[in-house]
Write an enzyme that holds these catalytic residues in place. Structure first.
Site, PDB file in Angstrom:
ATOM      1  N   GLU A 187       0.932  -1.211   0.066  1.00 38.51           N
ATOM      2  CA  GLU A 187      -0.055   0.182   0.014  1.00 38.51           C
ATOM      3  C   GLU A 187       0.782   1.377   0.199  1.00 38.51           C
ATOM      4  OE1 GLU A 187      -3.053   0.162  -0.575  1.00 38.51           O
ATOM      5  OE2 GLU A 187      -3.742  -1.937  -0.187  1.00 38.51           O
ATOM      6  N   ARG A 191       0.450   3.830  -3.481  1.00 40.51           N
ATOM      7  CA  ARG A 191       0.033   4.936  -3.022  1.00 40.51           C
ATOM      8  C   ARG A 191       1.069   6.190  -2.934  1.00 40.51           C
ATOM      9  NH1 ARG A 191      -5.630   4.172  -0.109  1.00 40.51           N
ATOM     10  NH2 ARG A 191      -5.900   1.680  -0.014  1.00 40.51           N
ATOM     11  N   ASP A 319      -4.831  -9.873  -7.938  1.00 37.13           N
ATOM     12  CA  ASP A 319      -4.949  -9.096  -8.968  1.00 37.13           C
ATOM     13  C   ASP A 319      -3.743  -8.363  -9.639  1.00 37.13           C
ATOM     14  OD1 ASP A 319      -4.729  -7.622  -6.688  1.00 37.13           O
ATOM     15  OD2 ASP A 319      -6.898  -6.964  -6.968  1.00 37.13           O
ATOM     16  N   GLU A 452     -12.392  -0.121  -9.742  1.00 34.91           N
ATOM     17  CA  GLU A 452     -12.041  -1.171 -10.901  1.00 34.91           C
ATOM     18  C   GLU A 452     -13.067  -0.968 -12.319  1.00 34.91           C
ATOM     19  OE1 GLU A 452      -9.919  -1.632  -7.322  1.00 34.91           O
ATOM     20  OE2 GLU A 452     -11.916  -1.798  -7.655  1.00 34.91           O
ATOM     21  N   THR A 536      -1.271   0.723 -10.233  1.00 33.10           N
ATOM     22  CA  THR A 536      -2.669  -0.041  -9.737  1.00 33.10           C
ATOM     23  C   THR A 536      -3.358   0.782  -8.964  1.00 33.10           C
ATOM     24  OG1 THR A 536      -3.563  -2.168  -9.053  1.00 33.10           O
ATOM     25  CG2 THR A 536      -1.645  -1.330  -7.789  1.00 33.10           C
TER      26      THR A 536
END
Length: 579
Positions: A187, A191, A319, A452, A536
């Protein structure tokens, strides 16, 4: 005498006894007093209301002036007509003419971003995320200003210059990574490292690169394992890495193998090969045991035998591994140096085809999950990134295979859109289950503002020119506006069937959901897909050709790449140049 008697007569009218002896005159006086009071009070109210209206009109005039200025600036972006060649990863060629409806919708999305951002500024400035219902900030990621950093590129792309500058000042003066906090490596990478690198690529401001360098150095000890596969948690101050207890000590596939875009970009921009080397060694290790169907379980072992018996999924925890195999190939500009990524991705897409099933009676295509030899008829909304990924990767095949995967992408996008349309709120649940004769049923029923599906609609519109995807995206945006917008920001739903709201504005709503919606109604020249690749977390990173030997020799020639890397144009030099 006459004068004094006249004077006395006048003074009698203010003597109370005069009116007590004459009740009719007393009543008349009372009526005059009441009417006078009401008249005066009404005048004061009118004046106050008038002043409030003038204030509102002044604010509206200022807003419209700002809007006019922004539209003038946008002339350089959109123009009356643009020719957009879908070179590289795009399909076909399309002449683009600005649609007035697109411009109006883009402005509505921009207004949503203004509302979300101003709420964050007002109630949660510097904190990781806003809780809109209680109007306070929370530090979900250790107090790294996650929403602020996640929003930098969205603010820049939308031309919200004042907001971007205020955020930049916070990064310069207040952002501190020296925290005794156990952070998620994944994360924090997608981010924070991704958000800072994107802000650097867009603005050319060295501050963002320096900060990305700092936080990446604090994450690096997580890769110090026997296999090179990283632990998923690290203390930002002390550098002690470990894994979640609930995974049995194993690492998570998506969390451990989805740092390549950010770390390769950081090596390219700094000339320091260590970041790229750490990230690419993970894929090298995985490639040694890569199965014939290219499908890996969600748990992998950082300390020994890599594969661990667990679920195979394109949803949560699996994913972005598959996503990054494709996107590293795109990031390297599809050169021979990154062919190995493309080959691994194509192998995994063969495996994906084995998971595709269809419902009855409506024949919705979905991507099932698998444990061992058993299939699970369930699909996460998170897996709705896959239609966009398939569309983006379809151009690397020959004509027949390309059309096959593009058609599958369109089928899956229709399913994901119906995740939204099938609920009373028109917002999707977290996942869906599929039973014979029932098509789809909401499994976990919350909605946390995920991006998504609109991400895939953005790619499909860009790559096909089919405006149907814009219409679907608009319906989803309107559902967010109806169900999730409140006076102090945006909230998710605890249940998409009842519409009961939660108390969290996720940072990815500003980073991803609103950005992809904005780009869905923007000219293709804004962040063109042959010049940029999205991580992503929807942070666009500049494509830089790779001429090294990639995984086979570790980091390759990162210093040479850095020498050839061109500093991004500043806004004054020309926004989002295709040159």
């Amino acid at each position: 005498m006459g004068r004094s008697r006249s004077s006395a007569n006048r003074w009698k009218y203010i003597n109370p006894s005069y009116y007590l002896k004459r009740p009719k005159r007393l009543a008349l006086l009372f009526i005059v007093f009441v009417f006078g009071t009401f008249f005066f009070w009404d005048r004061q109210t009118l004046v106050r209301d008038h002043q409030e209206e003038i204030s509102k009109l002044n604010e509206e005039v200022i807003r419209l002036q700002d809007l006019l200025e922004e539209l003038k600036n946008d002339q350089s972006v959109s123009g009356e007509k643009m020719n957009f060649s879908r070179s590289g990863g795009d399909v076909g060629k399309m002449d683009y003419t600005e649609d007035p409806v697109d411009a109006q919708r883009r402005e509505k999305v921009k207004d949503a971003m203004r509302h979300a951002w101003s709420s964050y500024e007002k109630y949660a400035w510097g904190h990781d995320e806003l809780q809109p219902q209680t109007k306070n900030g929370v530090d979900s990621f250790g107090g790294l200003g996650a929403t602020l950093i996640d929003s930098l590129d969205t603010l820049y792309i939308m031309g919200l210059d004042e907001q971007f500058q205020r955020a930049r000042e916070w990064v310069a003066n207040s952002l501190d990574f020296n925290k005794n906090y156990d952070a998620s490596v994944f994360e924090t990478t997608i981010r924070v490292v991704g958000g800072l690198l994107s802000a650097y690529d867009l603005s050319g401001d060295e501050l963002f690169l320096e900060k990305a360098h700092d936080i990446a150095d604090r994450l690096l000890p997580a890769w110090n394992t026997p296999t090179g596969i990283p632990y998923n948690i690290i203390n930002l101050s002390h550098g002690n890495p470990h894994n979640h207890g609930w995974t049995g000590g194993h690492s998570i596939l998506a969390d451990s193998a989805s740092e390549q875009l950010e770390f390769i970009a950081l090596s390219q921009r700094t000339g320091d090969p260590k970041y790229q080397q750490k990230a690419e060694n993970v894929i090298l290790e995985i490639s040694r045991i890569f199965p014939d169907d290219g499908l890996l379980p969600i748990h992998i072992n950082p300390e020994g035998e890599v594969v661990v018996y667990s679920t195979i999924t394109f949803g949560a925890m699996g994913d972005s591994f598959y996503e990054y195999l494709l996107k590293v190939w795109i990031q390297g500009n599809r050169t021979a140096a990154v062919d190995s990524y493309r080959k691994m991705w194509e192998t995994s897409m063969k495996g994906l085809l084995s998971l595709v099933r269809r419902t009855s009676p409506s024949s919705f295509a979905y991507i099932s999950e698998k444990v061992g030899d058993s299939f699970i008829d369930k699909m996460d909304e998170l897996a709705c990134f896959a239609p966009g990924m398939l569309a983006l990767g379809s151009s690397g095949y020959g004509p027949d295979e390309s059309q096959k995967f593009l058609s599958l992408a369109e089928e899956l996008a229709w399913t994901c859109y119906n995740f939204y349309q099938s609920t009373p709120t028109k917002l999707a649940g977290e996942n869906y289950v599929f039973n014979n004769g029932q098509d789809m049923t909401v499994g976990t029923s919350w909605n946390i503002l995920r991006p998504e599906t609109v991400e895939s609609l953005f790619y499909l519109w860009r790559l096909t020119g089919n405006k149907t995807y814009q219409e679907w995206g608009w319906n989803i945006f309107q559902a967010f506006e109806k169900n999730s917008r409140i006076e102090s920001g945006y909230v998710g739903l605890k249940d998409v069937n009842t519409g009961v709201q939660d108390n969290m504005m996720q940072s990815f709503f500003l980073a991803e959901t609103l950005k992809y919606l904005y780009l869905l109604y923007s000219p293709p020249s804004v962040i063109p897909l042959d010049k940029w690749v999205f991580n992503t977390e929807a942070h666009p990173i500049k494509i830089v050709s790779r001429n090294d030997r990639a995984m086979s020799s570790g980091a390759g020639n990162s210093v040479e790449q850095q020498k050839s890397y061109k500093r991004p144009l500043t806004r004054r030099e020309g926004r989002f140049s295709n040159k």
